[in-house]
Design a protein around this motif. Structure first.
Motif, PDB file in Angstrom:
ATOM      1  N   ASP A 219     -19.062   1.493   2.945  1.00  0.00           N
ATOM      2  CA  ASP A 219     -18.016   0.439   2.222  1.00  0.00           C
ATOM      3  C   ASP A 219     -17.735   1.119   0.929  1.00  0.00           C
ATOM      4  O   ASP A 219     -18.464   1.441   0.156  1.00  0.00           O
ATOM      5  CB  ASP A 219     -18.562  -0.576   2.199  1.00  0.00           C
ATOM      6  CG  ASP A 219     -18.562  -1.466   3.604  1.00  0.00           C
ATOM      7  OD1 ASP A 219     -17.755  -0.953   4.357  1.00  0.00           O
ATOM      8  OD2 ASP A 219     -19.284  -2.372   3.930  1.00  0.00           O
ATOM      9  N   LEU A 220     -16.378   0.908   0.299  1.00  0.00           N
ATOM     10  CA  LEU A 220     -15.945   1.294  -1.121  1.00  0.00           C
ATOM     11  C   LEU A 220     -15.719   0.109  -1.653  1.00  0.00           C
ATOM     12  O   LEU A 220     -14.692  -0.627  -1.304  1.00  0.00           O
ATOM     13  CB  LEU A 220     -14.827   2.286  -1.082  1.00  0.00           C
ATOM     14  CG  LEU A 220     -15.181   3.741  -0.889  1.00  0.00           C
ATOM     15  CD1 LEU A 220     -15.758   4.032   0.290  1.00  0.00           C
ATOM     16  CD2 LEU A 220     -14.006   4.663  -1.171  1.00  0.00           C
ATOM     17  N   TYR A 221     -16.596  -0.223  -2.532  1.00  0.00           N
ATOM     18  CA  TYR A 221     -16.272  -1.747  -3.428  1.00  0.00           C
ATOM     19  C   TYR A 221     -15.819  -1.405  -4.950  1.00  0.00           C
ATOM     20  O   TYR A 221     -16.074  -0.551  -5.570  1.00  0.00           O
ATOM     21  CB  TYR A 221     -17.495  -2.350  -3.494  1.00  0.00           C
ATOM     22  CG  TYR A 221     -18.001  -3.083  -2.387  1.00  0.00           C
ATOM     23  CD1 TYR A 221     -17.351  -4.164  -1.858  1.00  0.00           C
ATOM     24  CD2 TYR A 221     -19.066  -2.492  -1.405  1.00  0.00           C
ATOM     25  CE1 TYR A 221     -18.090  -4.870  -0.818  1.00  0.00           C
ATOM     26  CE2 TYR A 221     -19.251  -3.188  -0.344  1.00  0.00           C
ATOM     27  CZ  TYR A 221     -18.714  -4.316   0.119  1.00  0.00           C
ATOM     28  OH  TYR A 221     -19.291  -4.832   1.254  1.00  0.00           O
ATOM     29  N   THR A 222     -15.192  -2.107  -5.443  1.00  0.00           N
ATOM     30  CA  THR A 222     -14.719  -2.214  -6.886  1.00  0.00           C
ATOM     31  C   THR A 222     -14.706  -3.479  -7.428  1.00  0.00           C
ATOM     32  O   THR A 222     -14.733  -4.570  -6.296  1.00  0.00           O
ATOM     33  CB  THR A 222     -13.493  -1.522  -7.230  1.00  0.00           C
ATOM     34  OG1 THR A 222     -13.261  -1.197  -8.579  1.00  0.00           O
ATOM     35  CG2 THR A 222     -12.201  -2.169  -6.625  1.00  0.00           C
ATOM     36  N   TRP A 223     -14.129  -3.866  -8.545  1.00  0.00           N
ATOM     37  CA  TRP A 223     -14.010  -5.270  -9.016  1.00  0.00           C
ATOM     38  C   TRP A 223     -12.970  -5.199 -10.192  1.00  0.00           C
ATOM     39  O   TRP A 223     -12.549  -4.240 -10.827  1.00  0.00           O
ATOM     40  CB  TRP A 223     -15.229  -5.819  -9.722  1.00  0.00           C
ATOM     41  CG  TRP A 223     -15.507  -5.139 -11.213  1.00  0.00           C
ATOM     42  CD1 TRP A 223     -15.973  -4.056 -11.412  1.00  0.00           C
ATOM     43  CD2 TRP A 223     -15.887  -5.961 -12.141  1.00  0.00           C
ATOM     44  NE1 TRP A 223     -16.142  -3.828 -12.700  1.00  0.00           N
ATOM     45  CE2 TRP A 223     -16.019  -5.103 -13.141  1.00  0.00           C
ATOM     46  CE3 TRP A 223     -15.794  -7.330 -12.590  1.00  0.00           C
ATOM     47  CZ2 TRP A 223     -16.246  -5.606 -14.359  1.00  0.00           C
ATOM     48  CZ3 TRP A 223     -16.034  -8.082 -13.708  1.00  0.00           C
ATOM     49  CH2 TRP A 223     -16.341  -6.931 -14.799  1.00  0.00           C
ATOM     50  N   LEU A 239     -13.509  -5.141  -1.433  1.00  0.00           N
ATOM     51  CA  LEU A 239     -13.784  -4.015  -0.573  1.00  0.00           C
ATOM     52  C   LEU A 239     -12.400  -3.329  -0.443  1.00  0.00           C
ATOM     53  O   LEU A 239     -11.399  -3.726   0.192  1.00  0.00           O
ATOM     54  CB  LEU A 239     -14.103  -4.558   0.935  1.00  0.00           C
ATOM     55  CG  LEU A 239     -14.340  -3.401   1.927  1.00  0.00           C
ATOM     56  CD1 LEU A 239     -15.325  -2.571   1.536  1.00  0.00           C
ATOM     57  CD2 LEU A 239     -14.659  -4.185   3.342  1.00  0.00           C
ATOM     58  N   LEU A 240     -12.206  -2.200  -1.041  1.00  0.00           N
ATOM     59  CA  LEU A 240     -10.985  -1.529  -1.023  1.00  0.00           C
ATOM     60  C   LEU A 240     -10.900  -0.566   0.293  1.00  0.00           C
ATOM     61  O   LEU A 240      -9.710  -0.651   0.656  1.00  0.00           O
ATOM     62  CB  LEU A 240     -11.026  -0.571  -2.406  1.00  0.00           C
ATOM     63  CG  LEU A 240     -10.581  -1.176  -3.604  1.00  0.00           C
ATOM     64  CD1 LEU A 240     -10.868  -0.110  -4.563  1.00  0.00           C
ATOM     65  CD2 LEU A 240      -9.514  -1.947  -3.730  1.00  0.00           C
ATOM     66  N   ASP A 241     -11.772  -0.062   0.630  1.00  0.00           N
ATOM     67  CA  ASP A 241     -11.459   0.889   1.804  1.00  0.00           C
ATOM     68  C   ASP A 241     -12.956   1.256   2.459  1.00  0.00           C
ATOM     69  O   ASP A 241     -13.838   0.653   1.979  1.00  0.00           O
ATOM     70  CB  ASP A 241     -11.065   2.377   1.191  1.00  0.00           C
ATOM     71  CG  ASP A 241     -10.336   3.220   2.351  1.00  0.00           C
ATOM     72  OD1 ASP A 241     -10.671   2.799   3.295  1.00  0.00           O
ATOM     73  OD2 ASP A 241      -9.620   4.145   1.913  1.00  0.00           O
ATOM     74  N   GLN A 242     -13.112   2.150   3.639  1.00  0.00           N
ATOM     75  CA  GLN A 242     -14.171   2.329   4.003  1.00  0.00           C
ATOM     76  C   GLN A 242     -14.142   3.793   4.368  1.00  0.00           C
ATOM     77  O   GLN A 242     -13.096   4.538   4.574  1.00  0.00           O
ATOM     78  CB  GLN A 242     -14.175   1.845   5.581  1.00  0.00           C
ATOM     79  CG  GLN A 242     -14.806   0.343   5.171  1.00  0.00           C
ATOM     80  CD  GLN A 242     -15.117  -0.295   6.610  1.00  0.00           C
ATOM     81  OE1 GLN A 242     -14.350  -0.054   7.498  1.00  0.00           O
ATOM     82  NE2 GLN A 242     -16.158  -1.261   6.527  1.00  0.00           N
ATOM     83  N   CYS A 243     -15.357   4.576   4.388  1.00  0.00           N
ATOM     84  CA  CYS A 243     -15.597   5.941   4.567  1.00  0.00           C
ATOM     85  C   CYS A 243     -16.117   6.248   6.214  1.00  0.00           C
ATOM     86  O   CYS A 243     -17.295   5.597   6.408  1.00  0.00           O
ATOM     87  CB  CYS A 243     -16.389   6.787   3.712  1.00  0.00           C
ATOM     88  SG  CYS A 243     -16.875   8.293   3.939  1.00  0.00           S
ATOM     89  N   HIS A 250      -8.391   4.205   4.671  1.00  0.00           N
ATOM     90  CA  HIS A 250      -6.728   3.518   4.339  1.00  0.00           C
ATOM     91  C   HIS A 250      -6.522   4.392   3.358  1.00  0.00           C
ATOM     92  O   HIS A 250      -7.016   5.072   2.402  1.00  0.00           O
ATOM     93  CB  HIS A 250      -7.033   2.128   3.728  1.00  0.00           C
ATOM     94  CG  HIS A 250      -7.484   1.271   4.638  1.00  0.00           C
ATOM     95  ND1 HIS A 250      -6.884   0.923   5.836  1.00  0.00           N
ATOM     96  CD2 HIS A 250      -8.557   0.487   4.695  1.00  0.00           C
ATOM     97  CE1 HIS A 250      -7.619  -0.209   6.598  1.00  0.00           C
ATOM     98  NE2 HIS A 250      -8.750  -0.244   5.928  1.00  0.00           N
ATOM     99  N   ASN A 251      -5.233   4.798   3.100  1.00  0.00           N
ATOM    100  CA  ASN A 251      -4.366   5.324   2.342  1.00  0.00           C
ATOM    101  C   ASN A 251      -3.802   4.584   0.940  1.00  0.00           C
ATOM    102  O   ASN A 251      -2.886   4.128   1.026  1.00  0.00           O
ATOM    103  CB  ASN A 251      -3.089   6.248   2.809  1.00  0.00           C
ATOM    104  CG  ASN A 251      -2.628   7.072   1.784  1.00  0.00           C
ATOM    105  OD1 ASN A 251      -2.972   7.580   0.777  1.00  0.00           O
ATOM    106  ND2 ASN A 251      -1.369   7.515   2.057  1.00  0.00           N
ATOM    107  N   ILE A 252      -4.911   4.286   0.235  1.00  0.00           N
ATOM    108  CA  ILE A 252      -4.534   3.437  -0.982  1.00  0.00           C
ATOM    109  C   ILE A 252      -4.995   3.749  -2.196  1.00  0.00           C
ATOM    110  O   ILE A 252      -5.680   4.884  -2.175  1.00  0.00           O
ATOM    111  CB  ILE A 252      -5.383   1.949  -0.608  1.00  0.00           C
ATOM    112  CG1 ILE A 252      -6.731   2.165  -0.680  1.00  0.00           C
ATOM    113  CG2 ILE A 252      -4.728   1.429   0.510  1.00  0.00           C
ATOM    114  CD1 ILE A 252      -7.523   0.812  -0.314  1.00  0.00           C
ATOM    115  N   THR A 253      -4.630   3.052  -3.361  1.00  0.00           N
ATOM    116  CA  THR A 253      -5.066   3.622  -4.461  1.00  0.00           C
ATOM    117  C   THR A 253      -6.646   2.992  -4.718  1.00  0.00           C
ATOM    118  O   THR A 253      -6.658   1.837  -4.715  1.00  0.00           O
ATOM    119  CB  THR A 253      -4.257   3.040  -5.818  1.00  0.00           C
ATOM    120  OG1 THR A 253      -2.975   3.585  -5.472  1.00  0.00           O
ATOM    121  CG2 THR A 253      -4.657   3.509  -7.131  1.00  0.00           C
TER     122      THR A 253
END
Length: 671
Positions: A219-223, A239-243, A250-253
């Motif tokens: 999982d790719l987390y930020t805040w 949770l922005l994205d997953q590897c 996902h193709n996001i920023t």
């Protein structure tokens, strides 16, 4: 027999294959080989670096000091985590896009040459000891990164990779990591890559037998620090994205903007120090709960009010310190460094010493420390000082030559055929006639001969023009007689022996900056309680000099009643003692710095604070005039013409009267 032998060989091969499968699941893969999960992580990191790390800017790769200790009950195949780091470094170096810096916990750091700000960070976290904790590893790595005093950039992009696949409650661990990096360095551009809680990680799971390494996801987390309900507190992660296998899902920023336009009233604490006209306390009130609220105005406070209004921040002030100015400044900087305040302001110049405590904004006010010296007084000139002595000598010589020319022409041989008037045949009569022409009055009789008439006409025109010149000079003399020599250099100040009004801040700054020119002053030195008192003495007393800024002097001049048309009362030497820009100091790595700089730049270019400064000085002048209508110093632009200016004329008159009386007495005695 042959068939039996073949069946036995097949059974042996099956056992060997089964044994190899079991060994692969419990024994680490060799250090040069990556598991599928590690390969996926390296691929995702390579994609993130290519997309978000600025080419040509330094990229830092940080790892723990030793290899990871994997749990014995882990059913996920694992390899040496340093192999994954090596794979990432190989991919990065192959692109040749970034200068790469690697660091370990047990390797000392040094900054050789000119430091260059680092813009990207990849931090690998794993347990190098079974009893160790991931946060301990993070703490040590942050300490190492802080060793790059001038290169470390808390506003860079951070990717934190937790390689341990046996961690439970990964969401809470990611939250703890973000919270630690925020409280220590105010890091907000952060992306946490950590193994998902949905993975089956341990043998005792009922579905462990169905475990497939390729199903592992990270999982790719930020805040976002200024979302509703957070305001700088790490309460919720996103949770922005997953590897996954094949790369990012996902193709996001992955590094979106963390500072919105509207900060929904989030609090900001300011530590300020009173120093007119930069920071002026206007109000303090004790609330029912015992808390004291403060209100300030001033040039610098105006910038802070514009910032908080534009960004919708709730501004509160810390209690002011009552020490001397320099000690108050140090306390403010410590408040910012320790996180007690978000911003400090109040005559903070942009110097390396102040920048060590936090991050300065762009300069919003430029100020110079100057020597304020006594202004030249109006010159006390006499009437004879209108012209220089050579000019007066030439006028007297022309007067005598004119008298001689009239007398000689009237008594010459060629004039014997024409009887000339008696008013030109004696020297005394010629003197009277020339004096009459000088005063612009008529003579008793015009000359008769043509030659004398020609000389007489020339004399009339000469005295006419001289009379005009005298009147113009006399009028200028009355209106503006001029000033004494103004003090323009420090050498002139030394020779003037003016009284130096000095406050404690000036004395301390002179010692810190090794400004030894004060020791050269020949005049007396008198101490003042503060800078404002020194400037007030300079403005109200004669023969006093002091040090200060133009803003301080102009504001104090407005306070004591010096108006705009008398701005010449603020006289300075040609050279400044020191010059620089004033800034605010924010907490190191504060995410609002960029927004602060943009709004400050727009306010500076729009002249908003210049408008406030004009209103501030005008209100001070009006307040002084309202409270004391006659309190302003009388300083007319004209000089009163008195009998003292005619001293030379009276001396000539008295001398003439004395000479006439002497001649009269002589005639009486002779007859």
């Amino acid at each position: 027999m042959c068939l039996f032998t073949e069946l036995s060989s097949v059974n042996t091969m099956c056992r060997i294959v089964a044994l190899l499968v079991i060994l692969r699941s419990v024994v680490p893969i060799t250090s040069g080989e990556l598991t599928t999960a590690q390969h996926n992580v390296a691929t995702c990191l390579d994609a993130i670096a290519t997309r978000y790390f600025t080419p040509g800017q330094p990229l830092v790769i940080s790892t723990p000091k030793s290899r990871a200790k994997h749990p014995r009950d882990s059913v996920v195949p694992h390899s040496d985590d340093f192999a994954m780091v090596d794979r990432l470094l190989a991919n990065i170096n192959a692109k040749e896009r970034w200068p790469v810096l690697t660091t370990k916990e047990n390797v000392s750091v040094s900054e050789n040459g000119t430091p260059e700000k680092q813009h990207g960070y990849v931090l690998f976290l794993w347990k190098h000891d079974e009893d160790a904790h991931i946060l301990e590893t993070l703490h040590v790595q942050l300490d190492k990164l802080e060793g790059y005093v001038y290169s470390f950039n808390s506003r860079g992009k951070f990717v934190v990779v937790v390689t341990d696949t046996s961690i439970q409650n990964s969401h809470d661990l990611a939250k703890d990591i973000i919270k630690k990096m925020w409280t220590r360095e105010k890091i907000v551009n952060i992306l946490i890559m950590i193994c998902s809680d949905h993975n089956v990680l341990h043998k005792n799971d009922s579905s462990a037998e169905h475990l497939d390494e390729q199903t592992l996801t990270f999982d790719l987390y930020t805040w976002f620090p200024y979302e509703p309900g957070q305001c700088g507190e790490v309460n919720k992660l996103v949770l922005l994205d997953q590897c996954v296998s094949g790369g990012l899902l996902h193709n996001i920023t992955h590094f979106p903007s963390k500072v919105p336009q509207d900060l929904i009233g989030c609090p900001i604490k300011a530590s300020v120090s009173h120093m007119s006209p930069y920071v002026i306390m206007t109000h303090n009130n004790t609330e029912e709960d015992g808390n004291i609220t403060y209100k300030y105005r001033g040039i610098e406070i105006e910038y802070l009010l514009i910032l908080t209004e534009k960004m919708n921040l709730s501004l509160t002030y810390l209690p002011p310190y009552e020490d001397e100015f320099m000690y108050r400044i140090i306390q403010q900087l410590l408040d910012v460094k320790n996180g007690k305040a978000d911003v400090a302001l109040g005559y903070c110049p942009l110097i390396p010493f102040f920048a060590d405590f936090g991050d300065p904004t762009i300069p919003y006010l430029y100020s110079s420390v100057k020597w304020f010296v006594p202004c030249a007084k109006p010159a006390e000139r006499q009437l004879y000082q209108m012209f220089t002595p050579p000019v007066w000598l030439a006028v007297a010589l022309v007067f005598i030559l004119t008298c001689t020319t009239f007398w000689g022409s009237a008594n010459s041989v060629s004039a014997s055929t024409v009887m000339e008037s008696k008013n030109f045949r004696t020297l005394s009569s010629c003197f009277h006639n020339v004096w009459a022409l000088s005063l612009g009055v008529a003579v008793p009789q015009l000359p008769i001969s043509s030659r004398l008439r020609m000389f007489f006409l020339l004399s009339v025109w000469y005295h006419f023009f001289m009379g005009i010149i005298f009147q113009v000079s006399f009028t200028s003399f009355i209106v503006e007689p001029g000033y004494e020599k103004q003090i323009e250099t420090f050498k002139d100040l030394i020779e003037s022996r003016a009284t130096f009004a000095r406050d404690s801040m000036t004395k301390l700054l002179s010692e810190i900056a090794s400004y030894h020119d004060l020791e050269k002053l020949k005049g007396p030195i008198e101490d003042c309680p503060d800078q404002a008192a020194c400037l007030k003495r300079y403005l109200t007393e004669d023969g006093v000099t002091t040090m200060g800024t133009q803003f301080q002097a102009e504001y104090m001049a407005s306070m004591v009643g010096t108006t705009e048309k008398r701005r010449r009362l603020l006289c300075t030497t040609k050279r400044n003692i020191a010059s620089g820009g004033l800034v605010m100091i924010l907490t190191r790595g504060h995410p609002l710095l960029e927004r602060f700089n943009k709004i400050i730049q727009h306010s500076f270019e729009g002249g908003l604070v210049t408008k406030h400064w004009t209103e501030l000085t005008l209100n001070a002048s009006l307040h002084k005039s309202a409270n004391s209508p006659d309190g302003s110093r009388s300083d007319s632009m004209y000089v009163a013409f008195t009998t003292s200016h005619l001293r030379a004329s009276f001396c000539v008159l008295c001398s003439g009267l004395l000479l006439s009386f002497t001649v009269f007495l002589g005639e009486m005695l002779v007859t």
